[in-house]
Design a protein around this motif. Structure first.
Motif, PDB file in Angstrom:
ATOM      1  N   LEU A   1       0.868  -1.176   0.000  1.00 11.80           N
ATOM      2  CA  LEU A   1       0.000   0.000   0.000  1.00 11.80           C
ATOM      3  C   LEU A   1       0.902   1.221   0.000  1.00 11.80           C
ATOM      4  CD1 LEU A   1      -2.014  -2.205   0.854  1.00 11.80           C
ATOM      5  CD2 LEU A   1      -3.001  -0.560   2.434  1.00 11.80           C
ATOM      6  N   SER A   2       0.590   2.213  -0.831  1.00  8.08           N
ATOM      7  CA  SER A   2       1.460   3.392  -0.885  1.00  8.08           C
ATOM      8  C   SER A   2       0.659   4.672  -1.047  1.00  8.08           C
ATOM      9  CB  SER A   2       2.488   3.257  -2.006  1.00  8.08           C
ATOM     10  OG  SER A   2       1.885   3.303  -3.265  1.00  8.08           O
ATOM     11  N   VAL A   3       1.334   5.774  -0.763  1.00  4.90           N
ATOM     12  CA  VAL A   3       0.734   7.103  -0.873  1.00  4.90           C
ATOM     13  C   VAL A   3       0.868   7.589  -2.308  1.00  4.90           C
ATOM     14  CG1 VAL A   3       1.248   7.673   1.524  1.00  4.90           C
ATOM     15  CG2 VAL A   3       2.894   8.266  -0.233  1.00  4.90           C
ATOM     16  N   LYS A   4       0.136   8.625  -2.648  1.00  2.85           N
ATOM     17  CA  LYS A   4       0.329   9.268  -3.954  1.00  2.85           C
ATOM     18  C   LYS A   4       1.687   9.952  -3.945  1.00  2.85           C
ATOM     19  CE  LYS A   4      -4.112  10.183  -5.925  1.00  2.85           C
ATOM     20  NZ  LYS A   4      -5.046  11.141  -6.436  1.00  2.85           N
ATOM     21  N   ASN A   5       2.332   9.919  -5.084  1.00  2.00           N
ATOM     22  CA  ASN A   5       3.613  10.607  -5.227  1.00  2.00           C
ATOM     23  C   ASN A   5       3.385  12.115  -5.238  1.00  2.00           C
ATOM     24  OD1 ASN A   5       5.128   8.189  -5.482  1.00  2.00           O
ATOM     25  ND2 ASN A   5       4.389   7.980  -7.575  1.00  2.00           N
ATOM     26  N   PRO A   6       4.416  12.902  -4.920  1.00  2.63           N
ATOM     27  CA  PRO A   6       4.252  14.361  -4.898  1.00  2.63           C
ATOM     28  C   PRO A   6       3.713  14.940  -6.208  1.00  2.63           C
ATOM     29  CG  PRO A   6       6.326  13.759  -3.866  1.00  2.63           C
ATOM     30  CD  PRO A   6       5.749  12.493  -4.466  1.00  2.63           C
ATOM     31  N   ASP A   7       3.982  14.267  -7.339  1.00  2.00           N
ATOM     32  CA  ASP A   7       3.484  14.771  -8.616  1.00  2.00           C
ATOM     33  C   ASP A   7       2.070  14.290  -8.936  1.00  2.00           C
ATOM     34  OD1 ASP A   7       3.842  12.112  -9.296  1.00  2.00           O
ATOM     35  OD2 ASP A   7       5.311  12.499 -10.877  1.00  2.00           O
ATOM     36  N   GLY A   8       1.422  13.579  -7.966  1.00  2.00           N
ATOM     37  CA  GLY A   8       0.045  13.127  -8.149  1.00  2.00           C
ATOM     38  C   GLY A   8      -0.085  11.750  -8.760  1.00  2.00           C
ATOM     39  N   THR A   9       1.028  11.175  -9.213  1.00  2.31           N
ATOM     40  CA  THR A   9       0.962   9.830  -9.776  1.00  2.31           C
ATOM     41  C   THR A   9       0.867   8.803  -8.660  1.00  2.31           C
ATOM     42  OG1 THR A   9       3.374   9.661  -9.846  1.00  2.31           O
ATOM     43  CG2 THR A   9       2.256  10.470 -11.835  1.00  2.31           C
ATOM     44  N   GLU A  10       0.447   7.596  -9.023  1.00  2.00           N
ATOM     45  CA  GLU A  10       0.254   6.549  -8.027  1.00  2.00           C
ATOM     46  C   GLU A  10       1.361   5.521  -8.105  1.00  2.00           C
ATOM     47  OE1 GLU A  10      -3.645   4.999  -8.686  1.00  2.00           O
ATOM     48  OE2 GLU A  10      -4.590   6.893  -8.212  1.00  2.00           O
ATOM     49  N   GLY A  11       1.610   4.860  -6.971  1.00  2.71           N
ATOM     50  CA  GLY A  11       2.590   3.780  -6.921  1.00  2.71           C
ATOM     51  C   GLY A  11       4.002   4.309  -6.828  1.00  2.71           C
ATOM     52  N   GLY A  12       4.878   3.503  -6.279  1.00  3.78           N
ATOM     53  CA  GLY A  12       6.276   3.859  -6.190  1.00  3.78           C
ATOM     54  C   GLY A  12       6.634   4.741  -5.019  1.00  3.78           C
ATOM     55  N   GLY A  13       5.645   5.212  -4.287  1.00  6.16           N
ATOM     56  CA  GLY A  13       5.908   6.041  -3.117  1.00  6.16           C
ATOM     57  C   GLY A  13       6.202   5.184  -1.902  1.00  6.16           C
ATOM     58  N   PRO A  14       6.332   5.815  -0.737  1.00  5.36           N
ATOM     59  CA  PRO A  14       6.550   5.046   0.491  1.00  5.36           C
ATOM     60  C   PRO A  14       5.431   4.020   0.674  1.00  5.36           C
ATOM     61  CG  PRO A  14       6.793   7.403   0.879  1.00  5.36           C
ATOM     62  CD  PRO A  14       6.246   7.242  -0.503  1.00  5.36           C
ATOM     63  N   GLU A  15       5.789   2.832   1.174  1.00  5.86           N
ATOM     64  CA  GLU A  15       4.818   1.738   1.284  1.00  5.86           C
ATOM     65  C   GLU A  15       4.697   1.217   2.703  1.00  5.86           C
ATOM     66  OE1 GLU A  15       5.873  -1.427  -1.376  1.00  5.86           O
ATOM     67  OE2 GLU A  15       5.335  -0.264  -3.157  1.00  5.86           O
ATOM     68  N   VAL A  16       3.543   0.575   2.949  1.00  6.12           N
ATOM     69  CA  VAL A  16       3.327  -0.201   4.170  1.00  6.12           C
ATOM     70  C   VAL A  16       2.745  -1.555   3.780  1.00  6.12           C
ATOM     71  CG1 VAL A  16       3.003   1.800   5.681  1.00  6.12           C
ATOM     72  CG2 VAL A  16       1.008   0.737   4.617  1.00  6.12           C
ATOM     73  N   SER A  17       3.000  -2.548   4.602  1.00  6.13           N
ATOM     74  CA  SER A  17       2.443  -3.891   4.432  1.00  6.13           C
ATOM     75  C   SER A  17       2.056  -4.399   5.804  1.00  6.13           C
ATOM     76  CB  SER A  17       3.485  -4.838   3.816  1.00  6.13           C
ATOM     77  OG  SER A  17       3.832  -4.411   2.516  1.00  6.13           O
ATOM     78  N   GLY A  18       1.154  -5.372   5.850  1.00  5.81           N
ATOM     79  CA  GLY A  18       0.802  -5.937   7.143  1.00  5.81           C
ATOM     80  C   GLY A  18      -0.582  -6.518   7.171  1.00  5.81           C
ATOM     81  N   SER A  19      -1.198  -6.429   8.359  1.00  2.00           N
ATOM     82  CA  SER A  19      -2.520  -7.009   8.531  1.00  2.00           C
ATOM     83  C   SER A  19      -3.326  -6.247   9.572  1.00  2.00           C
ATOM     84  CB  SER A  19      -2.408  -8.474   8.958  1.00  2.00           C
ATOM     85  OG  SER A  19      -1.800  -8.559  10.232  1.00  2.00           O
ATOM     86  N   VAL A  20      -4.629  -6.368   9.406  1.00  2.91           N
ATOM     87  CA  VAL A  20      -5.606  -5.911  10.391  1.00  2.91           C
ATOM     88  C   VAL A  20      -6.472  -7.123  10.668  1.00  2.91           C
ATOM     89  CG1 VAL A  20      -7.562  -4.380  10.825  1.00  2.91           C
ATOM     90  CG2 VAL A  20      -5.620  -3.554   9.466  1.00  2.91           C
ATOM     91  N   THR A  21      -6.554  -7.542  11.919  1.00  3.93           N
ATOM     92  CA  THR A  21      -7.434  -8.657  12.284  1.00  3.93           C
ATOM     93  C   THR A  21      -8.446  -8.154  13.304  1.00  3.93           C
ATOM     94  OG1 THR A  21      -5.897  -9.401  14.010  1.00  3.93           O
ATOM     95  CG2 THR A  21      -5.684 -10.426  11.838  1.00  3.93           C
TER      96      THR A  21
END
Length: 151
Positions: free
Chosen positions: A126-146
């Motif tokens: 999962l990542s944030v929008k890049n500063p230029d508004g594009t998606e993907g390649g930005g800082p990411e997180v992974s994990g779980s919610v139970t």
């Protein structure tokens, strides 16, 4: 009645811990049992949804966590793949009092429910929008919610 939510997320933000959360609803359902919550809810067009608990009551590791994920065309207990997951107005995601990290093209994401109000959402990339508004390649997180349901 409430859900007990455990978050275990690493990456750009690391958060691990638990909190209670109210049962979420899109249509104002006043759940009377865990089984009712586990069965999902139906909109005025007859479509069924299941909403992952959204707002843990207490901060987790000092962070306010918001979870935005739901299963569309919900049919009861089972595992639902990325293509069946959504959120109101955006792809599924999670935020920690700031940026929204959400599902991208390269993300993996599944929700599993037990039909009794419990389940898990497991995700990678999962990542944030890049500063230029594009998606993907930005800082990411992974994990779980139970979560489990408590009558």
């Amino acid at each position: 009645m409430h859900t007990e939510v455990t978050v275990d997320i690493t990456g750009d933000v690391t958060v691990k811990g638990s909190s209670n959360a109210p049962m979420p609803t899109n249509n104002g359902v006043d759940y009377r049992s865990c089984d009712q919550y586990g069965g999902g809810e139906q909109d005025d067009k007859g479509r069924k949804w299941f909403l992952v608990p959204q707002m843990p009551v207490d901060p987790i590791e000092g962070k306010t966590v918001y979870i935005g994920a739901m299963v569309k065309d919900y049919h009861g207990a089972g595992t639902y793949e990325k293509k069946t997951l959504t959120d109101t107005g955006s792809p599924p995601g999670v935020s920690f009092g700031g940026d929204l990290y959400y599902t991208q093209e390269g993300s993996a994401s599944t929700v599993t429910t037990d039909g009794k109000g419990g389940g898990s959402w497991v995700f990678t990339g999962l990542s944030v929008k890049n500063p230029d508004g594009t998606e993907g390649g930005g800082p990411e997180v992974s994990g779980s919610v139970t979560w489990t349901c408590a009558d």
